[in-house]
Design a protein around this motif. Sequence first.
Motif, PDB file in Angstrom:
ATOM      1  N   ASP A 271      19.029 -36.261   5.016  1.00 24.03           N
ATOM      2  CA  ASP A 271      18.284 -35.531   6.043  1.00 24.03           C
ATOM      3  C   ASP A 271      16.865 -36.074   6.214  1.00 24.03           C
ATOM      4  O   ASP A 271      16.309 -36.061   7.316  1.00 24.03           O
ATOM      5  CB  ASP A 271      18.219 -34.039   5.682  1.00 24.03           C
ATOM      6  CG  ASP A 271      19.582 -33.369   5.713  1.00 24.03           C
ATOM      7  OD1 ASP A 271      20.497 -33.954   6.326  1.00 24.03           O
ATOM      8  OD2 ASP A 271      19.732 -32.290   5.106  1.00 24.03           O
ATOM      9  N   THR A 272      16.298 -36.589   5.118  1.00 22.53           N
ATOM     10  CA  THR A 272      14.903 -37.046   5.165  1.00 22.53           C
ATOM     11  C   THR A 272      14.777 -38.482   5.645  1.00 22.53           C
ATOM     12  O   THR A 272      13.929 -38.814   6.503  1.00 22.53           O
ATOM     13  CB  THR A 272      14.246 -36.915   3.780  1.00 22.53           C
ATOM     14  OG1 THR A 272      14.368 -35.563   3.328  1.00 22.53           O
ATOM     15  CG2 THR A 272      12.787 -37.322   3.831  1.00 22.53           C
ATOM     16  N   TYR A 273      15.628 -39.354   5.101  1.00 22.38           N
ATOM     17  CA  TYR A 273      15.482 -40.792   5.378  1.00 22.38           C
ATOM     18  C   TYR A 273      16.599 -41.362   6.266  1.00 22.38           C
ATOM     19  O   TYR A 273      16.517 -42.532   6.659  1.00 22.38           O
ATOM     20  CB  TYR A 273      15.466 -41.568   4.061  1.00 22.38           C
ATOM     21  CG  TYR A 273      14.381 -41.117   3.119  1.00 22.38           C
ATOM     22  CD1 TYR A 273      13.045 -41.431   3.357  1.00 22.38           C
ATOM     23  CD2 TYR A 273      14.694 -40.363   1.992  1.00 22.38           C
ATOM     24  CE1 TYR A 273      12.043 -41.014   2.481  1.00 22.38           C
ATOM     25  CE2 TYR A 273      13.702 -39.948   1.105  1.00 22.38           C
ATOM     26  CZ  TYR A 273      12.386 -40.269   1.367  1.00 22.38           C
ATOM     27  OH  TYR A 273      11.397 -39.850   0.510  1.00 22.38           O
ATOM     28  N   GLY A 274      17.626 -40.588   6.557  1.00 29.83           N
ATOM     29  CA  GLY A 274      18.700 -41.065   7.410  1.00 29.83           C
ATOM     30  C   GLY A 274      19.920 -41.503   6.601  1.00 29.83           C
ATOM     31  O   GLY A 274      19.850 -41.723   5.385  1.00 29.83           O
ATOM     32  N   HIS A 275      21.025 -41.630   7.302  1.00 32.23           N
ATOM     33  CA  HIS A 275      22.286 -41.974   6.639  1.00 32.23           C
ATOM     34  C   HIS A 275      22.287 -43.404   6.115  1.00 32.23           C
ATOM     35  O   HIS A 275      22.989 -43.703   5.140  1.00 32.23           O
ATOM     36  CB  HIS A 275      23.459 -41.769   7.606  1.00 32.23           C
ATOM     37  CG  HIS A 275      23.731 -40.316   7.888  1.00 32.23           C
ATOM     38  ND1 HIS A 275      24.392 -39.503   7.001  1.00 32.23           N
ATOM     39  CD2 HIS A 275      23.400 -39.530   8.945  1.00 32.23           C
ATOM     40  CE1 HIS A 275      24.481 -38.271   7.508  1.00 32.23           C
ATOM     41  NE2 HIS A 275      23.887 -38.265   8.689  1.00 32.23           N
ATOM     42  N   LEU A 332      17.358 -42.106 -12.308  1.00 29.01           N
ATOM     43  CA  LEU A 332      16.217 -42.995 -12.081  1.00 29.01           C
ATOM     44  C   LEU A 332      15.927 -43.114 -10.582  1.00 29.01           C
ATOM     45  O   LEU A 332      16.835 -42.970  -9.756  1.00 29.01           O
ATOM     46  CB  LEU A 332      16.499 -44.370 -12.685  1.00 29.01           C
ATOM     47  CG  LEU A 332      16.668 -44.418 -14.207  1.00 29.01           C
ATOM     48  CD1 LEU A 332      17.075 -45.834 -14.641  1.00 29.01           C
ATOM     49  CD2 LEU A 332      15.387 -43.985 -14.914  1.00 29.01           C
ATOM     50  N   PRO A 333      14.665 -43.404 -10.194  1.00 31.63           N
ATOM     51  CA  PRO A 333      14.311 -43.502  -8.762  1.00 31.63           C
ATOM     52  C   PRO A 333      15.083 -44.630  -8.060  1.00 31.63           C
ATOM     53  O   PRO A 333      15.495 -45.614  -8.678  1.00 31.63           O
ATOM     54  CB  PRO A 333      12.813 -43.791  -8.786  1.00 31.63           C
ATOM     55  CG  PRO A 333      12.346 -43.311 -10.120  1.00 31.63           C
ATOM     56  CD  PRO A 333      13.484 -43.553 -11.065  1.00 31.63           C
ATOM     57  N   TYR A 334      15.218 -44.475  -6.746  1.00 30.07           N
ATOM     58  CA  TYR A 334      15.933 -45.442  -5.914  1.00 30.07           C
ATOM     59  C   TYR A 334      14.966 -46.052  -4.904  1.00 30.07           C
ATOM     60  O   TYR A 334      14.253 -45.324  -4.198  1.00 30.07           O
ATOM     61  CB  TYR A 334      17.099 -44.770  -5.176  1.00 30.07           C
ATOM     62  CG  TYR A 334      18.186 -44.296  -6.097  1.00 30.07           C
ATOM     63  CD1 TYR A 334      19.315 -45.070  -6.326  1.00 30.07           C
ATOM     64  CD2 TYR A 334      18.072 -43.080  -6.756  1.00 30.07           C
ATOM     65  CE1 TYR A 334      20.319 -44.645  -7.183  1.00 30.07           C
ATOM     66  CE2 TYR A 334      19.064 -42.644  -7.623  1.00 30.07           C
ATOM     67  CZ  TYR A 334      20.172 -43.433  -7.831  1.00 30.07           C
ATOM     68  OH  TYR A 334      21.156 -43.016  -8.691  1.00 30.07           O
ATOM     69  N   ASP A 335      14.937 -47.365  -4.852  1.00 32.76           N
ATOM     70  CA  ASP A 335      14.057 -48.079  -3.930  1.00 32.76           C
ATOM     71  C   ASP A 335      14.768 -48.221  -2.588  1.00 32.76           C
ATOM     72  O   ASP A 335      15.781 -48.916  -2.465  1.00 32.76           O
ATOM     73  CB  ASP A 335      13.717 -49.453  -4.500  1.00 32.76           C
ATOM     74  CG  ASP A 335      12.707 -50.201  -3.651  1.00 32.76           C
ATOM     75  OD1 ASP A 335      12.247 -49.635  -2.633  1.00 32.76           O
ATOM     76  OD2 ASP A 335      12.387 -51.358  -3.987  1.00 32.76           O
ATOM     77  N   LEU A 336      14.242 -47.552  -1.572  1.00 34.18           N
ATOM     78  CA  LEU A 336      14.824 -47.599  -0.233  1.00 34.18           C
ATOM     79  C   LEU A 336      14.161 -48.643   0.652  1.00 34.18           C
ATOM     80  O   LEU A 336      14.511 -48.774   1.823  1.00 34.18           O
ATOM     81  CB  LEU A 336      14.715 -46.215   0.431  1.00 34.18           C
ATOM     82  CG  LEU A 336      15.358 -45.049  -0.329  1.00 34.18           C
ATOM     83  CD1 LEU A 336      15.207 -43.760   0.458  1.00 34.18           C
ATOM     84  CD2 LEU A 336      16.817 -45.341  -0.624  1.00 34.18           C
ATOM     85  N   GLY A 337      13.242 -49.418   0.101  1.00 35.93           N
ATOM     86  CA  GLY A 337      12.560 -50.440   0.881  1.00 35.93           C
ATOM     87  C   GLY A 337      11.247 -49.956   1.441  1.00 35.93           C
ATOM     88  O   GLY A 337      11.036 -48.745   1.652  1.00 35.93           O
ATOM     89  N   GLN A 338      10.314 -50.884   1.656  1.00 37.08           N
ATOM     90  CA  GLN A 338       8.999 -50.592   2.226  1.00 37.08           C
ATOM     91  C   GLN A 338       8.245 -49.565   1.379  1.00 37.08           C
ATOM     92  O   GLN A 338       7.550 -48.683   1.896  1.00 37.08           O
ATOM     93  CB  GLN A 338       9.124 -50.106   3.671  1.00 37.08           C
ATOM     94  CG  GLN A 338       9.729 -51.160   4.600  1.00 37.08           C
ATOM     95  CD  GLN A 338       9.857 -50.665   6.026  1.00 37.08           C
ATOM     96  OE1 GLN A 338       9.677 -49.482   6.308  1.00 37.08           O
ATOM     97  NE2 GLN A 338      10.142 -51.594   6.930  1.00 37.08           N
ATOM     98  N   GLY A 339       8.436 -49.664   0.078  1.00 36.33           N
ATOM     99  CA  GLY A 339       7.695 -48.789  -0.824  1.00 36.33           C
ATOM    100  C   GLY A 339       8.191 -47.366  -0.904  1.00 36.33           C
ATOM    101  O   GLY A 339       7.532 -46.511  -1.501  1.00 36.33           O
ATOM    102  N   THR A 340       9.332 -47.085  -0.313  1.00 34.20           N
ATOM    103  CA  THR A 340       9.874 -45.722  -0.315  1.00 34.20           C
ATOM    104  C   THR A 340      10.799 -45.535  -1.499  1.00 34.20           C
ATOM    105  O   THR A 340      11.732 -46.321  -1.706  1.00 34.20           O
ATOM    106  CB  THR A 340      10.652 -45.444   0.986  1.00 34.20           C
ATOM    107  OG1 THR A 340       9.783 -45.645   2.103  1.00 34.20           O
ATOM    108  CG2 THR A 340      11.168 -44.011   0.991  1.00 34.20           C
TER     109      THR A 340
END
Length: 407
Positions: A271-275, A332-340
């Motif tokens: 919902d926040t970052y898209g499918h 653990l955190p997931y890197d979605l690209g562009q520092g997200t």
Amino acid sequence: MAFVPTDPPPPTWRLTAWLTTSPAQVPPDVLTILRGRLVVGVVPLIVAALIGAALASLAILRVPTSAMLAWFCADLALTLLRLTTMLVMRHTLRNSGQRLGEWLPLTDLYVLSSLLWCAQIGCGVGLCMASADSVLVPFACLVTTGLAGGLAARNPGAPRMTLVQMISVVVPFTAGAISDGQPWFLLLWALAPLYLVAVAAVNRRLHADYVALLCAERALRHQALHCGLTGLPNRTFFNQALTAIPSGRKDEEHAVALLYLDLDGFKLVNDTYGHAAGDVVLQQVAIRLRDVVMVTDVTARLGGDEFAVLLTGRRAASAERVARSIIAAVGLPYDLGQGTLASIGVSVGIAECDSGLADRHALLVRADRALYTAKQRGKGTFHHASPVRDDDGRTAWAIAECEAYKR
């Protein structure tokens, strides 16, 4: 996950390995299938044996020499060797018996016996041609062409082995014909190589088409049984793995543990970052699961953000340890690209059975209920359901829930 073997073990001798290896680069599993198709059925082998025995018997009646008698005995002995080796291989595979294959190179013996059988047929038809008998000569020609053509058409899996078999038949036939003294038979020195080249070319073409067909079938099977996004096995594969587990065993070697996983907070990522970001998370979750579990475990994506891990044998005893490792890795955190960065968790339901649960799919239902309990306890944890230990390996509610699940 160990499945019952359906193909013979690979040859261990250098010669037989080279003969049964494809000239082209093919995947190892496709090569295993190609080698498996070398083991013909009992009926074709018996028919070929009857034809060879019939010609050898006719040769003894027409030309009763010691050479013809020796050929008849060699044909009988090699036929029995081929048939016995093939029956032992089929029995070993059908019963998953690996002890015999550990010390007896069955595939090597079968390949070698096939080569020797073709060589003795070649020597036999050569003797028939050298005898100049008006009855034996046409029969020898018929057997030679039929055998060489049949080898090329029936055995596209190993072109090297097929070519050696054809040479071992055609060359003695040609030599026997020329030794007859008939001048016209000298043309066979030119015609026989052309015949071998033509038939070998047909076999190579069939081999290429056969390999392409097997590779396409392999790709379609992988597509049907795996998730296109994560590359993990899908629900269909997982259900087949459950069904393949032998039931009714009550020892540690046949213990089963099933971990049912559901991601916590995954909907918020979508919902926040898209499918698209959700797909990236699912792919990374699959990678982390592969890093945590062993190759022998079955890890599958059942759909959406639900996963499952199947532990069998002694590995079933480490179900809680595996669950803790999964929770730590997925959290653990997931890197979605562009520092997200995105954060999710996972809840795990564990169900195990060491008493031979009659319906393995009931295990999935119990693990699902355990997962629901873990979710209620605050997520990011696991719940271990109590093992089923009834006399028949079931409980009434497990049967009812399993039937509801299947519907």
